[in-house]
Design a protein around this motif. Structure first.
Motif, PDB file in Angstrom:
ATOM      1  N   GLN A  89      65.345  -8.816  74.966  1.00 24.74           N
ATOM      2  CA  GLN A  89      64.458  -9.321  76.106  1.00 24.74           C
ATOM      3  C   GLN A  89      62.910  -8.657  75.729  1.00 24.74           C
ATOM      4  O   GLN A  89      62.751  -7.634  75.218  1.00 24.74           O
ATOM      5  CB  GLN A  89      64.787  -8.679  77.306  1.00 24.74           C
ATOM      6  CG  GLN A  89      66.325  -9.111  77.600  1.00 24.74           C
ATOM      7  CD  GLN A  89      66.422 -10.628  77.835  1.00 24.74           C
ATOM      8  OE1 GLN A  89      65.791 -11.411  78.241  1.00 24.74           O
ATOM      9  NE2 GLN A  89      67.238 -11.324  76.837  1.00 24.74           N
TER      10      GLN A  89
ATOM     11  N   GLN B 127      61.310  -8.652  83.675  1.00 29.41           N
ATOM     12  CA  GLN B 127      61.760  -9.779  84.488  1.00 29.41           C
ATOM     13  C   GLN B 127      62.929 -10.803  83.906  1.00 29.41           C
ATOM     14  O   GLN B 127      63.671 -11.202  84.410  1.00 29.41           O
ATOM     15  CB  GLN B 127      60.360 -10.548  84.893  1.00 29.41           C
ATOM     16  CG  GLN B 127      59.520  -9.771  85.781  1.00 29.41           C
ATOM     17  CD  GLN B 127      60.490  -8.986  86.907  1.00 29.41           C
ATOM     18  OE1 GLN B 127      61.029  -9.754  87.640  1.00 29.41           O
ATOM     19  NE2 GLN B 127      59.845  -8.085  87.408  1.00 29.41           N
ATOM     20  N   ASP B 128      62.439 -10.986  82.596  1.00 28.00           N
ATOM     21  CA  ASP B 128      63.466 -11.763  81.752  1.00 28.00           C
ATOM     22  C   ASP B 128      64.673 -11.123  81.588  1.00 28.00           C
ATOM     23  O   ASP B 128      65.727 -11.577  81.545  1.00 28.00           O
ATOM     24  CB  ASP B 128      62.957 -11.903  80.287  1.00 28.00           C
ATOM     25  CG  ASP B 128      61.842 -12.992  80.192  1.00 28.00           C
ATOM     26  OD1 ASP B 128      61.476 -13.629  81.191  1.00 28.00           O
ATOM     27  OD2 ASP B 128      60.881 -12.741  79.298  1.00 28.00           O
TER      28      ASP B 128
ATOM     29  N   VAL C  91      66.605 -11.875  84.743  1.00 27.17           N
ATOM     30  CA  VAL C  91      67.259 -12.958  84.661  1.00 27.17           C
ATOM     31  C   VAL C  91      68.613 -13.311  83.848  1.00 27.17           C
ATOM     32  O   VAL C  91      69.421 -13.843  84.307  1.00 27.17           O
ATOM     33  CB  VAL C  91      66.174 -14.097  84.169  1.00 27.17           C
ATOM     34  CG1 VAL C  91      66.675 -15.418  84.102  1.00 27.17           C
ATOM     35  CG2 VAL C  91      64.848 -14.135  85.224  1.00 27.17           C
ATOM     36  N   ARG C  92      68.536 -12.396  82.681  1.00 28.33           N
ATOM     37  CA  ARG C  92      69.626 -12.471  81.839  1.00 28.33           C
ATOM     38  C   ARG C  92      70.781 -11.963  82.463  1.00 28.33           C
ATOM     39  O   ARG C  92      71.889 -12.298  82.445  1.00 28.33           O
ATOM     40  CB  ARG C  92      69.297 -11.812  80.521  1.00 28.33           C
ATOM     41  CG  ARG C  92      70.472 -11.486  79.659  1.00 28.33           C
ATOM     42  CD  ARG C  92      70.652 -12.562  78.883  1.00 28.33           C
ATOM     43  NE  ARG C  92      71.645 -12.657  77.789  1.00 28.33           N
ATOM     44  CZ  ARG C  92      71.556 -12.060  76.449  1.00 28.33           C
ATOM     45  NH1 ARG C  92      70.400 -11.621  76.316  1.00 28.33           N
ATOM     46  NH2 ARG C  92      72.492 -11.725  75.570  1.00 28.33           N
TER      47      ARG C  92
ATOM     48  N   THR D 153      67.837 -11.972  90.816  1.00 33.52           N
ATOM     49  CA  THR D 153      66.950 -11.378  90.159  1.00 33.52           C
ATOM     50  C   THR D 153      66.166 -10.422  91.177  1.00 33.52           C
ATOM     51  O   THR D 153      65.439  -9.452  91.139  1.00 33.52           O
ATOM     52  CB  THR D 153      65.946 -12.154  89.778  1.00 33.52           C
ATOM     53  OG1 THR D 153      65.628 -13.141  90.421  1.00 33.52           O
ATOM     54  CG2 THR D 153      66.672 -12.747  88.351  1.00 33.52           C
TER      55      THR D 153
ATOM     56  N   TRP E   1      54.395 -17.013  77.646  1.00 32.43           N
ATOM     57  CA  TRP E   1      55.412 -15.912  76.862  1.00 32.43           C
ATOM     58  C   TRP E   1      56.062 -16.922  75.675  1.00 32.43           C
ATOM     59  O   TRP E   1      57.037 -16.303  74.998  1.00 32.43           O
ATOM     60  CB  TRP E   1      56.426 -15.366  77.650  1.00 32.43           C
ATOM     61  CG  TRP E   1      55.762 -14.211  78.798  1.00 32.43           C
ATOM     62  CD1 TRP E   1      55.371 -14.763  79.870  1.00 32.43           C
ATOM     63  CD2 TRP E   1      55.314 -13.005  78.150  1.00 32.43           C
ATOM     64  NE1 TRP E   1      54.435 -13.403  80.253  1.00 32.43           N
ATOM     65  CE2 TRP E   1      54.633 -12.496  79.218  1.00 32.43           C
ATOM     66  CE3 TRP E   1      55.567 -11.981  77.100  1.00 32.43           C
ATOM     67  CZ2 TRP E   1      54.105 -11.047  79.376  1.00 32.43           C
ATOM     68  CZ3 TRP E   1      55.003 -11.089  76.991  1.00 32.43           C
ATOM     69  CH2 TRP E   1      54.369 -10.406  78.193  1.00 32.43           C
ATOM     70  N   SER E   2      55.796 -18.044  75.709  1.00 41.05           N
ATOM     71  CA  SER E   2      56.549 -19.002  74.653  1.00 41.05           C
ATOM     72  C   SER E   2      55.443 -19.270  73.450  1.00 41.05           C
ATOM     73  O   SER E   2      55.716 -19.631  72.584  1.00 41.05           O
ATOM     74  CB  SER E   2      56.841 -20.303  75.039  1.00 41.05           C
ATOM     75  OG  SER E   2      55.434 -20.806  75.592  1.00 41.05           O
TER      76      SER E   2
END
Length: 346
Positions: free
Chosen positions: A114, A118-119, A122-123, A132, A256-257
Motif C-alpha cells: 500500500q 487510506q488505501d 480500503v484494502r 473505512t 496516485w495513479s
C-alpha cells in the motif's frame, strides 16, 4: 379377537402417521435446498442483523425459503441470529444450512504494497466488516496515535505486512487491539535494541525501509542499500532518494495513479517535505508499506563506506555502489547512456 384387530389397526395407523410425519420432516429439513452452481459460497451476516435480514441475504442461494423458516423456528435460530461469515455448500439441506449459519468462518486477512494509509483502510475494509470510516476513526484518533508514539503522517508504520486471521464481524476496537498485540510482538526486544543502536524509532525504521523497498526489489541487496542511507544520515547528507520525489509528485498532484519511470531534473525541485533532495533527514512518514525483509534490512544493514548507488546496466535489477561522487558520476553516466537508447520520454 375384535380387540386384537382394533389394536393392530391402531398400530398400523400410528405407523403410517409416523412414516408420513417422518417424510414431512425429511422433506422440510433434510433434502437439498440450494440453487447456486458453485461448489461453495460464503454469505455475510452483518452485526445486529434480524432473521428477516438473513432471509434477504440467503434469497439468492436458497430454493425454498419456507423450509429454512421451518428449521430455523425448530432450532430457535430465528430468534438467535449470529453475525459473521458463513460457508454454504452446494446441495446442502435446510438443516445443514441453519447449522452452518452458526459456524463463523475465520477470515485470512492480508495487506501489503500500500502507498498510503487510506488505501490500506480500503484494502482492509474489503476483507472484514468495519468500513473505512470506522477504521480511520479508530487508528487516527489522537488517543491511539499518542499511545503508540505515532502521528497521522507515519501511522501506516503501525501496520506490519503479513497474513492475519480474524472473524469477519470483528469490531473496530477488537481489530485495533489484536493488531496492537501483533505490532508489539513484531517489535520485540531484539528489534527494538537494533533500532535504538541506529538512533531510530520503530516508525523511522519503517519509513527508511519503505524507501529501501522502493529502491530495490532484490531482497538480498536491501541491507546494502540500507547501509548507504544510514551512512548518509550519519553525515547529515540528503538521502536523495528518487522514490520520495515520486511520492511527493503524486501527493502534490493528488494523482496516485501517476506513473513516473524516470525522475527528471525539474522534478527534484518539487516543494514537499517528502522531497529528500531538498530536505535532509527522513521524510515525515513512509512512502510505501515495506516488506518485512526491508524492515529487517534497515535493522541489519551491511556495514560499508558507500554513499552512492545507481542502477546497473550489466546486472539488471541490481545497483552499482560508490564511495565518492566522481566514481558515482561514471556509473550514472553509463546508466544515462543506456536510458537514452531506450528512448524513454520520462
Amino acid at each position: 379377537m375384535e380387540a386384537k384387530k382394533l389394536f393392530l389397526r391402531i398400530i398400523s395407523i400410528g405407523a403410517a402417521l409416523i412414516i408420513i410425519s417422518g417424510g414431512y420432516v425429511i422433506n422440510k429439513a433434510f433434502t437439498g435446498n440450494t440453487k447456486f452452481e458453485q461448489e461453495e459460497v460464503f454469505v455475510y451476516v452483518p452485526t445486529d442483523s434480524k432473521y428477516e435480514d438473513v432471509k434477504k441475504i440467503l434469497a439468492p442461494y436458497i430454493e425454498n425459503q419456507s423450509k429454512i423458516d421451518w428449521v430455523a423456528s425448530k432450532r430457535n435460530y430465528d430468534s438467535n441470529v449470529k453475525s459473521g461469515k458463513f460457508l454454504l455448500k452446494k446441495g446442502m439441506s435446510s438443516f445443514s444450512i441453519v447449522r452452518a449459519l452458526r459456524l463463523n468462518t475465520p477470515v485470512k486477512l492480508a495487506f501489503n504494497n500500500q502507498e498510503k494509509v487510506q488505501d490500506l483502510f480500503v484494502r482492509i475494509a474489503s476483507q472484514i466488516e468495519p468500513d473505512t470510516t470506522k477504521l480511520n476513526e479508530i487508528f487516527t484518533n489522537d488517543t491511539f496515535l499518542q499511545e503508540n508514539g505515532l502521528n497521522k503522517d507515519n501511522v501506516m508504520s503501525f501496520f506490519i505486512p503479513n497474513s492475519y486471521e480474524f472473524y469477519w464481524n470483528i469490531s473496530p476496537e477488537e481489530f485495533a487491539e489484536k493488531l496492537t498485540k501483533e505490532y508489539k510482538r513484531f517489535w520485540n526486544d531484539s528489534r527494538l535494541a537494533k533500532a535504538k543502536a541506529l538512533n531510530l524509532t520503530p516508525a523511522q525504521v519503517y519509513t527508511l525501509a519503505s524507501i529501501v523497498h522502493k529502491e530495490t526489489a532484490k531482497a538480498d541487496e536491501r541491507p546494502k542499500v540500507a547501509g548507504v542511507y544510514l551512512n548518509r544520515l550519519k553525515k547529515n547528507m540528503p538521502l536523495q532518494a528518487d522514490p520520495t520525489v515520486i511520492f511527493a509528485l503524486k501527493q502534490k498532484s493528488n494523482d496516485w495513479s501517476l506513473v513516473v519511470k524516470r525522475v527528471m531534473h525539474n522534478d527534484l525541485i518539487v516543494n514537499s517535505p517528502y522531497n529528500t533532495y531538498k530536505n535532509t533527514g527522513l521524510p515525515p512518514g513512509p512512502i510505501f508499506m515495506p516488506d518485512v525483509s526491508a524492515i529487517d534490512a534497515v535493522l541489519n544493514p551491511e556495514k560499508h563506506n558507500y554513499l552512492y548507488f545507481c542502477a546497473s546496466v550489466e546486472k539488471f535489477g541490481y545497483h552499482e555502489f560508490a564511495t565518492d561522487y566522481n566514481a558515482h558520476l561514471k556509473v550514472a553516466a553509463k546508466y544515462a547512456d543506456w536510458v537514452k537508447k531506450q528512448n524513454y520520454k520520462r
